[in-house]
Design a protein around this motif. Structure first.
Motif, PDB file in Angstrom:
ATOM      1  N   VAL A 166      10.442 -48.386  33.547  1.00 23.31           N
ATOM      2  CA  VAL A 166      10.690 -49.817  34.083  1.00 23.31           C
ATOM      3  C   VAL A 166       9.224 -50.165  34.216  1.00 23.31           C
ATOM      4  O   VAL A 166       9.047 -51.514  33.618  1.00 23.31           O
ATOM      5  N   ASP A 167       8.305 -49.399  34.477  1.00 26.34           N
ATOM      6  CA  ASP A 167       6.897 -49.838  34.695  1.00 26.34           C
ATOM      7  C   ASP A 167       6.523 -50.282  33.413  1.00 26.34           C
ATOM      8  O   ASP A 167       5.830 -51.329  33.121  1.00 26.34           O
ATOM      9  N   GLN A 168       6.500 -49.496  32.293  1.00 25.22           N
ATOM     10  CA  GLN A 168       6.220 -49.636  30.942  1.00 25.22           C
ATOM     11  C   GLN A 168       7.032 -50.994  30.358  1.00 25.22           C
ATOM     12  O   GLN A 168       6.293 -51.647  29.678  1.00 25.22           O
ATOM     13  N   GLY A 169       8.362 -51.059  30.683  1.00 28.74           N
ATOM     14  CA  GLY A 169       8.924 -52.239  30.336  1.00 28.74           C
ATOM     15  C   GLY A 169       8.315 -53.695  30.774  1.00 28.74           C
ATOM     16  O   GLY A 169       8.396 -54.595  30.070  1.00 28.74           O
ATOM     17  N   LEU A 170       8.140 -53.649  32.020  1.00 33.27           N
ATOM     18  CA  LEU A 170       7.555 -54.826  32.817  1.00 33.27           C
ATOM     19  C   LEU A 170       6.106 -54.898  32.021  1.00 33.27           C
ATOM     20  O   LEU A 170       5.768 -56.137  31.750  1.00 33.27           O
ATOM     21  N   ARG A 171       5.171 -54.112  31.758  1.00 38.06           N
ATOM     22  CA  ARG A 171       3.971 -54.249  31.074  1.00 38.06           C
ATOM     23  C   ARG A 171       4.220 -55.006  29.768  1.00 38.06           C
ATOM     24  O   ARG A 171       3.524 -55.896  29.339  1.00 38.06           O
ATOM     25  N   LEU A 172       5.174 -54.439  29.118  1.00 37.46           N
ATOM     26  CA  LEU A 172       5.538 -55.172  27.702  1.00 37.46           C
ATOM     27  C   LEU A 172       5.898 -56.425  27.862  1.00 37.46           C
ATOM     28  O   LEU A 172       5.300 -57.245  26.924  1.00 37.46           O
ATOM     29  N   ILE A 173       6.693 -56.665  28.746  1.00 40.48           N
ATOM     30  CA  ILE A 173       7.217 -58.327  28.857  1.00 40.48           C
ATOM     31  C   ILE A 173       6.001 -58.988  29.238  1.00 40.48           C
ATOM     32  O   ILE A 173       5.951 -60.107  28.589  1.00 40.48           O
ATOM     33  N   ASP A 174       5.311 -58.667  30.226  1.00 35.90           N
ATOM     34  CA  ASP A 174       4.091 -59.492  30.544  1.00 35.90           C
ATOM     35  C   ASP A 174       3.144 -59.458  29.278  1.00 35.90           C
ATOM     36  O   ASP A 174       2.516 -60.567  29.288  1.00 35.90           O
ATOM     37  N   ALA A 175       2.982 -58.610  28.516  1.00 34.49           N
ATOM     38  CA  ALA A 175       1.799 -58.595  27.610  1.00 34.49           C
ATOM     39  C   ALA A 175       2.243 -59.414  26.457  1.00 34.49           C
ATOM     40  O   ALA A 175       1.706 -60.033  25.801  1.00 34.49           O
ATOM     41  N   ASN A 176       3.661 -59.672  26.610  1.00 35.66           N
ATOM     42  CA  ASN A 176       4.248 -60.371  25.370  1.00 35.66           C
ATOM     43  C   ASN A 176       4.592 -61.798  26.011  1.00 35.66           C
ATOM     44  O   ASN A 176       5.306 -62.824  25.425  1.00 35.66           O
ATOM     45  N   ARG A 177       4.207 -62.128  27.045  1.00 34.74           N
ATOM     46  CA  ARG A 177       4.376 -63.402  27.940  1.00 34.74           C
ATOM     47  C   ARG A 177       5.841 -63.847  27.972  1.00 34.74           C
ATOM     48  O   ARG A 177       6.412 -64.981  27.682  1.00 34.74           O
ATOM     49  N   GLY A 178       6.796 -62.749  27.977  1.00 30.70           N
ATOM     50  CA  GLY A 178       8.188 -63.081  28.122  1.00 30.70           C
ATOM     51  C   GLY A 178       8.902 -63.175  26.715  1.00 30.70           C
ATOM     52  O   GLY A 178      10.191 -63.378  26.781  1.00 30.70           O
ATOM     53  N   GLN A 179       8.166 -63.265  25.715  1.00 31.17           N
ATOM     54  CA  GLN A 179       8.678 -63.496  24.257  1.00 31.17           C
ATOM     55  C   GLN A 179       9.042 -61.930  23.600  1.00 31.17           C
ATOM     56  O   GLN A 179       8.307 -61.645  22.732  1.00 31.17           O
ATOM     57  N   LEU A 180      10.073 -61.511  24.153  1.00 28.50           N
ATOM     58  CA  LEU A 180      10.336 -59.913  23.931  1.00 28.50           C
ATOM     59  C   LEU A 180      11.913 -59.753  23.538  1.00 28.50           C
ATOM     60  O   LEU A 180      12.619 -60.325  24.525  1.00 28.50           O
ATOM     61  N   ASN A 181      12.388 -59.392  22.634  1.00 26.96           N
ATOM     62  CA  ASN A 181      13.702 -59.003  22.317  1.00 26.96           C
ATOM     63  C   ASN A 181      14.083 -57.847  23.143  1.00 26.96           C
ATOM     64  O   ASN A 181      13.342 -56.629  22.769  1.00 26.96           O
ATOM     65  N   VAL A 182      15.296 -58.150  23.784  1.00 26.60           N
ATOM     66  CA  VAL A 182      15.427 -56.995  24.854  1.00 26.60           C
ATOM     67  C   VAL A 182      15.866 -55.516  24.238  1.00 26.60           C
ATOM     68  O   VAL A 182      15.673 -54.566  24.596  1.00 26.60           O
ATOM     69  N   ALA A 183      16.762 -55.808  23.165  1.00 27.38           N
ATOM     70  CA  ALA A 183      17.011 -54.830  22.301  1.00 27.38           C
ATOM     71  C   ALA A 183      15.917 -54.073  21.690  1.00 27.38           C
ATOM     72  O   ALA A 183      15.998 -52.736  21.555  1.00 27.38           O
ATOM     73  N   GLN A 184      14.746 -54.700  20.999  1.00 29.02           N
ATOM     74  CA  GLN A 184      13.798 -53.897  20.558  1.00 29.02           C
ATOM     75  C   GLN A 184      12.986 -53.367  21.703  1.00 29.02           C
ATOM     76  O   GLN A 184      12.320 -52.234  21.738  1.00 29.02           O
ATOM     77  N   LEU A 185      12.854 -53.865  23.087  1.00 23.96           N
ATOM     78  CA  LEU A 185      12.178 -53.187  24.329  1.00 23.96           C
ATOM     79  C   LEU A 185      12.771 -51.944  24.555  1.00 23.96           C
ATOM     80  O   LEU A 185      12.444 -50.998  24.722  1.00 23.96           O
ATOM     81  N   ALA A 186      14.287 -52.024  24.636  1.00 27.33           N
ATOM     82  CA  ALA A 186      15.016 -50.631  24.753  1.00 27.33           C
ATOM     83  C   ALA A 186      14.783 -49.768  23.840  1.00 27.33           C
ATOM     84  O   ALA A 186      14.521 -48.322  24.106  1.00 27.33           O
TER      85      ALA A 186
END
Length: 270
Positions: A166-186
């Motif tokens: 979860v920590d890494q996922g949150l960092r990636l979302i913030d780094a991409n300013r919310g412009q992130l495909n959730v399937a790609q994130l998973a």
């Protein structure tokens, strides 16, 4: 932070808490305050603990209902705005938790407190009333800060359930300013969409998609605030909104106002 109220102060956070706590702050007034005006709180990706040692505020919800705040409570991850209003003599101390660390201090999934105000007694049981009483009886604000920090450090020392995914996922979302495909994130994190959603809802209070929506909203707010004059269409497209209509709808849903109203709306906090 724009604040129409009085006596707001922020305090240094204990080093062991800084990965999880964004700030500890307080607010006081010398006398009773009524009809001072409302303050609109926008979603900010944080979880907040508030303890009143004087008169609780009123909360006004987007659906038009209002309620007196509990003496001590938790505000979970917000999806829409809230408005608050003093209703007497102000005296409170609050902890603003970072999204990636709040769950370490609460004994229930944060999805159960998301988008609402939950009495601290429902979460910390007898510890809540003891802490609230100690805060009320403390000799001053520095003593209240120490009491809060001691309580948080005690809770932190008794937990070993840190979720690095979860920590890494949150960092990636913030780094991409919310412009992130959730399937790609998973896929990047090596988990299924369902598993990631379950873990986010437990540890954050929102799904990855919902958190990304808040992150994108915060980014567009910052961009608009930094630009003079702001270009709504250009900024919306840069920040990942499909078109102006999509941007307007999302902004109004989360902030309770049109984007152009934001610049002249009094008492907005984010």
């Amino acid at each position: 932070m724009n604040d129409p109220f009085f006596g707001v102060r922020e305090y240094p956070v204990h080093a062991a808490l800084t990965p999880f706590v964004k700030c500890i702050w307080s607010q006081e007034s010398a006398g009773a305050i009524f009809r001072e005006g409302r303050e609109r709180i926008l979603p900010d990706s944080c979880v907040e603990l508030v303890i009143h040692f004087r008169d609780p505020f009123l909360t006004h919800f987007p659906d038009g209902t209002s309620a007196v705040q509990p003496q001590s409570f938790v505000v979970g991850q917000m999806k829409r705005f809230l408005e608050i209003e003093p209703a007497g003599r102000i005296g409170l101390i609050a902890v603003r938790f970072r999204a990636r660390g709040a769950y370490l201090f609460f004994q229930r999934p944060l999805s159960e407190v998301a988008a609402g105000i939950v009495d601290l007694g429902d979460i910390w049981k007898e510890q809540a009333s003891e802490l609230t009483e100690r805060i009320a009886m403390a000799s001053g604000m520095r003593a209240r800060v120490r009491i809060i920090e001691e309580a948080l450090l005690g809770l932190l020392s008794r937990t070993d359930r840190y979720d690095h995914t979860v920590d890494q996922g949150l960092r990636l979302i913030d780094a991409n300013r919310g412009q992130l495909n959730v399937a790609q994130l998973a896929a990047h994190l090596g988990v299924s969409n369902r598993n990631l959603t379950r873990r986010f809802q437990h540890a954050v209070g929102l799904s990855p998609k919902e958190f990304a929506r808040v992150s994108r909203f915060l980014n567009v707010i910052r961009c608009l605030s930094d630009r003079e004059p702001p270009s709504l269409t250009e900024t919306a497209l840069e920040c990942g909104y499909y078109d102006q209509a999509h941007f307007n709808h999302e902004f109004r849903d989360m902030a309770g106002m049109a984007p152009r109203e934001f610049f002249n709306f009094p008492g907005v906090v984010f």
